[in-house]
Write a protein that holds these residues in place. Sequence first.
Motif, PDB file in Angstrom:
ATOM      1  N   ASN A  29     -55.830   6.443  15.509  1.00  0.00           N
ATOM      2  CA  ASN A  29     -55.516   5.500  14.739  1.00  0.00           C
ATOM      3  C   ASN A  29     -54.503   4.539  15.770  1.00  0.00           C
ATOM      4  O   ASN A  29     -53.372   4.706  15.622  1.00  0.00           O
ATOM      5  CB  ASN A  29     -54.633   5.914  13.465  1.00  0.00           C
ATOM      6  CG  ASN A  29     -54.312   4.592  12.562  1.00  0.00           C
ATOM      7  OD1 ASN A  29     -54.486   3.376  13.038  1.00  0.00           O
ATOM      8  ND2 ASN A  29     -53.818   4.790  11.400  1.00  0.00           N
ATOM      9  N   GLU A  30     -54.828   3.580  16.295  1.00  0.00           N
ATOM     10  CA  GLU A  30     -54.172   2.931  17.321  1.00  0.00           C
ATOM     11  C   GLU A  30     -52.937   2.080  16.725  1.00  0.00           C
ATOM     12  O   GLU A  30     -52.047   2.009  17.222  1.00  0.00           O
ATOM     13  CB  GLU A  30     -54.796   2.114  18.467  1.00  0.00           C
ATOM     14  CG  GLU A  30     -55.785   2.778  19.316  1.00  0.00           C
ATOM     15  CD  GLU A  30     -56.708   2.165  20.278  1.00  0.00           C
ATOM     16  OE1 GLU A  30     -56.737   0.679  20.162  1.00  0.00           O
ATOM     17  OE2 GLU A  30     -57.287   2.784  21.276  1.00  0.00           O
ATOM     18  N   THR A  31     -53.536   1.448  15.643  1.00  0.00           N
ATOM     19  CA  THR A  31     -52.438   0.633  14.879  1.00  0.00           C
ATOM     20  C   THR A  31     -51.288   1.409  14.489  1.00  0.00           C
ATOM     21  O   THR A  31     -50.128   0.973  14.500  1.00  0.00           O
ATOM     22  CB  THR A  31     -53.221  -0.052  13.720  1.00  0.00           C
ATOM     23  OG1 THR A  31     -54.371  -0.891  14.169  1.00  0.00           O
ATOM     24  CG2 THR A  31     -52.339  -0.898  12.982  1.00  0.00           C
ATOM     25  N   GLY A  32     -51.785   2.541  13.847  1.00  0.00           N
ATOM     26  CA  GLY A  32     -50.556   3.436  13.392  1.00  0.00           C
ATOM     27  C   GLY A  32     -49.604   3.930  14.461  1.00  0.00           C
ATOM     28  O   GLY A  32     -48.638   4.079  14.362  1.00  0.00           O
ATOM     29  N   VAL A  34     -51.170  10.485  14.642  1.00  0.00           N
ATOM     30  CA  VAL A  34     -52.040   9.552  14.187  1.00  0.00           C
ATOM     31  C   VAL A  34     -53.328   9.742  14.841  1.00  0.00           C
ATOM     32  O   VAL A  34     -54.185   8.901  14.951  1.00  0.00           O
ATOM     33  CB  VAL A  34     -51.493   8.020  14.504  1.00  0.00           C
ATOM     34  CG1 VAL A  34     -50.563   7.739  13.751  1.00  0.00           C
ATOM     35  CG2 VAL A  34     -51.255   7.869  16.071  1.00  0.00           C
ATOM     36  N   GLU A  39     -45.705  11.272  18.139  1.00  0.00           N
ATOM     37  CA  GLU A  39     -46.107   9.939  17.292  1.00  0.00           C
ATOM     38  C   GLU A  39     -47.504   9.922  17.567  1.00  0.00           C
ATOM     39  O   GLU A  39     -48.328   9.468  16.659  1.00  0.00           O
ATOM     40  CB  GLU A  39     -45.082   9.193  17.467  1.00  0.00           C
ATOM     41  CG  GLU A  39     -43.644   9.348  17.097  1.00  0.00           C
ATOM     42  CD  GLU A  39     -43.604   9.343  15.558  1.00  0.00           C
ATOM     43  OE1 GLU A  39     -44.489   8.961  14.817  1.00  0.00           O
ATOM     44  OE2 GLU A  39     -42.551   9.985  15.145  1.00  0.00           O
ATOM     45  N   THR A  40     -48.060   9.970  19.082  1.00  0.00           N
ATOM     46  CA  THR A  40     -49.379   9.616  19.318  1.00  0.00           C
ATOM     47  C   THR A  40     -50.509  10.647  18.709  1.00  0.00           C
ATOM     48  O   THR A  40     -51.532  10.560  18.287  1.00  0.00           O
ATOM     49  CB  THR A  40     -49.674   9.552  20.790  1.00  0.00           C
ATOM     50  OG1 THR A  40     -49.167  10.842  21.396  1.00  0.00           O
ATOM     51  CG2 THR A  40     -48.869   8.395  21.209  1.00  0.00           C
ATOM     52  N   PRO A  59     -42.305   2.603  18.305  1.00  0.00           N
ATOM     53  CA  PRO A  59     -41.064   2.024  18.436  1.00  0.00           C
ATOM     54  C   PRO A  59     -39.717   2.904  17.640  1.00  0.00           C
ATOM     55  O   PRO A  59     -38.616   2.753  18.382  1.00  0.00           O
ATOM     56  CB  PRO A  59     -41.008   0.726  17.497  1.00  0.00           C
ATOM     57  CG  PRO A  59     -42.419   0.515  17.783  1.00  0.00           C
ATOM     58  CD  PRO A  59     -43.221   1.806  17.537  1.00  0.00           C
ATOM     59  N   ARG A  60     -40.119   3.755  16.731  1.00  0.00           N
ATOM     60  CA  ARG A  60     -39.055   4.673  16.306  1.00  0.00           C
ATOM     61  C   ARG A  60     -38.564   5.457  17.428  1.00  0.00           C
ATOM     62  O   ARG A  60     -37.280   5.705  17.576  1.00  0.00           O
ATOM     63  CB  ARG A  60     -39.645   5.532  15.384  1.00  0.00           C
ATOM     64  CG  ARG A  60     -40.040   4.900  14.172  1.00  0.00           C
ATOM     65  CD  ARG A  60     -40.584   5.862  13.151  1.00  0.00           C
ATOM     66  NE  ARG A  60     -41.599   5.307  12.235  1.00  0.00           N
ATOM     67  CZ  ARG A  60     -42.379   5.765  11.370  1.00  0.00           C
ATOM     68  NH1 ARG A  60     -42.360   6.978  11.329  1.00  0.00           N
ATOM     69  NH2 ARG A  60     -43.106   5.173  10.717  1.00  0.00           N
ATOM     70  N   LEU A  84     -49.103   2.249  17.424  1.00  0.00           N
ATOM     71  CA  LEU A  84     -48.052   1.201  17.613  1.00  0.00           C
ATOM     72  C   LEU A  84     -46.925   1.031  16.691  1.00  0.00           C
ATOM     73  O   LEU A  84     -46.120   0.212  16.916  1.00  0.00           O
ATOM     74  CB  LEU A  84     -48.978  -0.091  17.868  1.00  0.00           C
ATOM     75  CG  LEU A  84     -50.050  -0.083  19.040  1.00  0.00           C
ATOM     76  CD1 LEU A  84     -50.824  -1.135  19.167  1.00  0.00           C
ATOM     77  CD2 LEU A  84     -49.099  -0.038  20.297  1.00  0.00           C
ATOM     78  N   GLU A  85     -47.328   1.305  15.417  1.00  0.00           N
ATOM     79  CA  GLU A  85     -46.105   1.334  14.374  1.00  0.00           C
ATOM     80  C   GLU A  85     -45.197   2.356  14.521  1.00  0.00           C
ATOM     81  O   GLU A  85     -44.259   2.039  14.335  1.00  0.00           O
ATOM     82  CB  GLU A  85     -46.880   1.311  13.048  1.00  0.00           C
ATOM     83  CG  GLU A  85     -47.592   0.256  12.696  1.00  0.00           C
ATOM     84  CD  GLU A  85     -48.296   0.081  11.338  1.00  0.00           C
ATOM     85  OE1 GLU A  85     -48.362   1.143  10.826  1.00  0.00           O
ATOM     86  OE2 GLU A  85     -49.143  -0.878  10.955  1.00  0.00           O
ATOM     87  N   ARG A  86     -45.551   3.458  14.990  1.00  0.00           N
ATOM     88  CA  ARG A  86     -44.824   4.683  14.969  1.00  0.00           C
ATOM     89  C   ARG A  86     -44.059   4.822  16.552  1.00  0.00           C
ATOM     90  O   ARG A  86     -42.858   5.190  16.402  1.00  0.00           O
ATOM     91  CB  ARG A  86     -45.436   5.960  14.742  1.00  0.00           C
ATOM     92  CG  ARG A  86     -46.324   5.881  13.665  1.00  0.00           C
ATOM     93  CD  ARG A  86     -47.251   7.175  13.422  1.00  0.00           C
ATOM     94  NE  ARG A  86     -46.216   8.428  13.242  1.00  0.00           N
ATOM     95  CZ  ARG A  86     -45.922   8.905  11.946  1.00  0.00           C
ATOM     96  NH1 ARG A  86     -46.616   8.326  10.878  1.00  0.00           N
ATOM     97  NH2 ARG A  86     -45.115   9.903  11.853  1.00  0.00           N
TER      98      ARG A  86
END
Length: 147
Positions: A28-31, A79, A75-76, A37-38, A33-35
């Motif tokens: 889930n690449e979108t997920g 997802v 994180e990667t 930055p944390r 890219l959202e995770r």
Amino acid sequence: MESPVRQLYLLPLLLLLCDACAQVYGCNETGMLERLPRCGRTFADRMQRVDVWKWCNLSEFVVYYESFTNCTELETNIVGCYWPNPLAQSFITDIHRQFFSNCTVDRTHWEDPPDEILIPLIAVPVVLTVAMAGLVVWRSKRTEQLL
């Protein structure tokens, strides 16, 4: 906030669980890219504790960087993506640009010496080796004649 030691013990378990997720759902690449930055924000907050002039000395912040790397991997994997991947690498590269763009490695450019210097440096040891071998042979024959 959990201790870094506890995080290290939990990381293999979480990675194992996330690996199972990846096999079922895919990346889930979108997920991701959202995770990611944390991880970057946490790393940036920690780097603020380090004097700017020490940012090029890895020993000053290696624990923070290891935590950042583990965070991006976790994180990667959560997802369902493998790590590293092009998107994660791009994110990590952006963090590097933000914090380490002024860190240059001064490398000495090595060149071969000119032939006028190189030839004697090669020839002298070769000639000395041959001369010493000849001297040993000559001396050993002469000792036989003296006995």
